[in-house]
Design an enzyme around this catalytic site. Sequence first.
Site, PDB file in Angstrom:
ATOM      1  CB  CYS A 145      35.427  27.228  46.929  1.00  0.00           C
ATOM      2  SG  CYS A 145      34.395  28.686  47.169  1.00  0.00           S
ATOM      3  N   GLY A 186      37.008  35.614  48.213  1.00  0.00           N
ATOM      4  CA  GLY A 186      38.118  35.607  47.260  1.00  0.00           C
ATOM      5  C   GLY A 186      38.524  37.040  46.988  1.00  0.00           C
ATOM      6  CB  THR A 215      32.230  31.280  43.924  1.00  0.00           C
ATOM      7  OG1 THR A 215      31.193  31.151  44.907  1.00  0.00           O
ATOM      8  CG2 THR A 215      32.327  32.731  43.479  1.00  0.00           C
ATOM      9  CE1 TYR A 216      24.142  31.623  40.341  1.00  0.00           C
ATOM     10  CE2 TYR A 216      23.774  31.523  42.711  1.00  0.00           C
ATOM     11  CZ  TYR A 216      23.320  31.819  41.437  1.00  0.00           C
ATOM     12  OH  TYR A 216      22.053  32.317  41.258  1.00  0.00           O
ATOM     13  CG  HIS A 217      28.863  36.155  42.456  1.00  0.00           C
ATOM     14  ND1 HIS A 217      29.183  36.012  43.786  1.00  0.00           N
ATOM     15  CD2 HIS A 217      30.031  36.375  41.808  1.00  0.00           C
ATOM     16  CE1 HIS A 217      30.493  36.135  43.931  1.00  0.00           C
ATOM     17  NE2 HIS A 217      31.026  36.349  42.751  1.00  0.00           N
ATOM     18  NE  ARG A 267      36.393  35.094  42.687  1.00  0.00           N
ATOM     19  CZ  ARG A 267      36.497  33.781  42.581  1.00  0.00           C
ATOM     20  NH1 ARG A 267      37.555  33.155  43.059  1.00  0.00           N
ATOM     21  NH2 ARG A 267      35.545  33.075  41.983  1.00  0.00           N
ATOM     22  N   GLY A 287      41.375  32.187  44.708  1.00  0.00           N
ATOM     23  CA  GLY A 287      40.314  31.197  44.879  1.00  0.00           C
ATOM     24  C   GLY A 287      39.929  30.513  43.585  1.00  0.00           C
TER      25      GLY A 287
END
Length: 233
Positions: free
Chosen positions: A194, A165, A95-97, A90, A92
């Site tokens: 980010c 993203g 990031t965290y999930h 993707r 960007g």
Amino acid sequence: MSLQVKFEDLGLIDYKKAWDYQEQIFAEYLQLKAINRDIPGEKQTEIEGKVIFCEHPHVYTLGKSGQQNNLLIADEFLRKINATYYKINRGGDITYHGPGQIVGYPIIDLERFNLQVKQYIANLEQSIILTLEQFGIKSERLTGATGVWLDTNIPGKTRKICAIGVKASRFITMHGFAFNVNTNLEYFNYINPCGFVDKGVTSMEKELGQKQDINQVKEILKKKMEEVFGMNF
């Protein structure tokens, strides 16, 4: 007139499993779009599209333009905090999930909705902004960045509540957004979210002072996406 789109909530699902599922649908839609190019309009098969909601166990993902050094921890510490890490396709940065976060993966044909990628991202942002408004949280866009933010005009207090993203090929989309509802924000301490080093991260729980009913938030978000995109689940 609203366009019919499939909806699926996968619940808590391993990141790679969800990514593979996205890729499968994405590939099917791309193939169908290629076939449609050689068929008269009235005989083409419509790409209905699908919007997926889910949550993931702790995982960090780095976009194709991201910088590896925005992950601030080594593999050993990743294991210690029960997190995984993926470099993905993707846009960007990192990031965290994690649990308590609504992750949305719209896999749709933008041409069906007469959208360019920039407007598509703006529509995702607007859907989140309108959802937060229902809970009394004022949010907005930040010039020069994607996602949904709070207090963008107050230096040192600007914080992100939703990261975005996406990937698009032949106007078919995948990946999407990560909306912090009851997210454990400590996990953001181990990255430059980010790619930003001067902005914070927040959640609905933090802003409102208590855990939120994530299923209620999902239902409101679905309605707002229907309104903004002109779609019907």
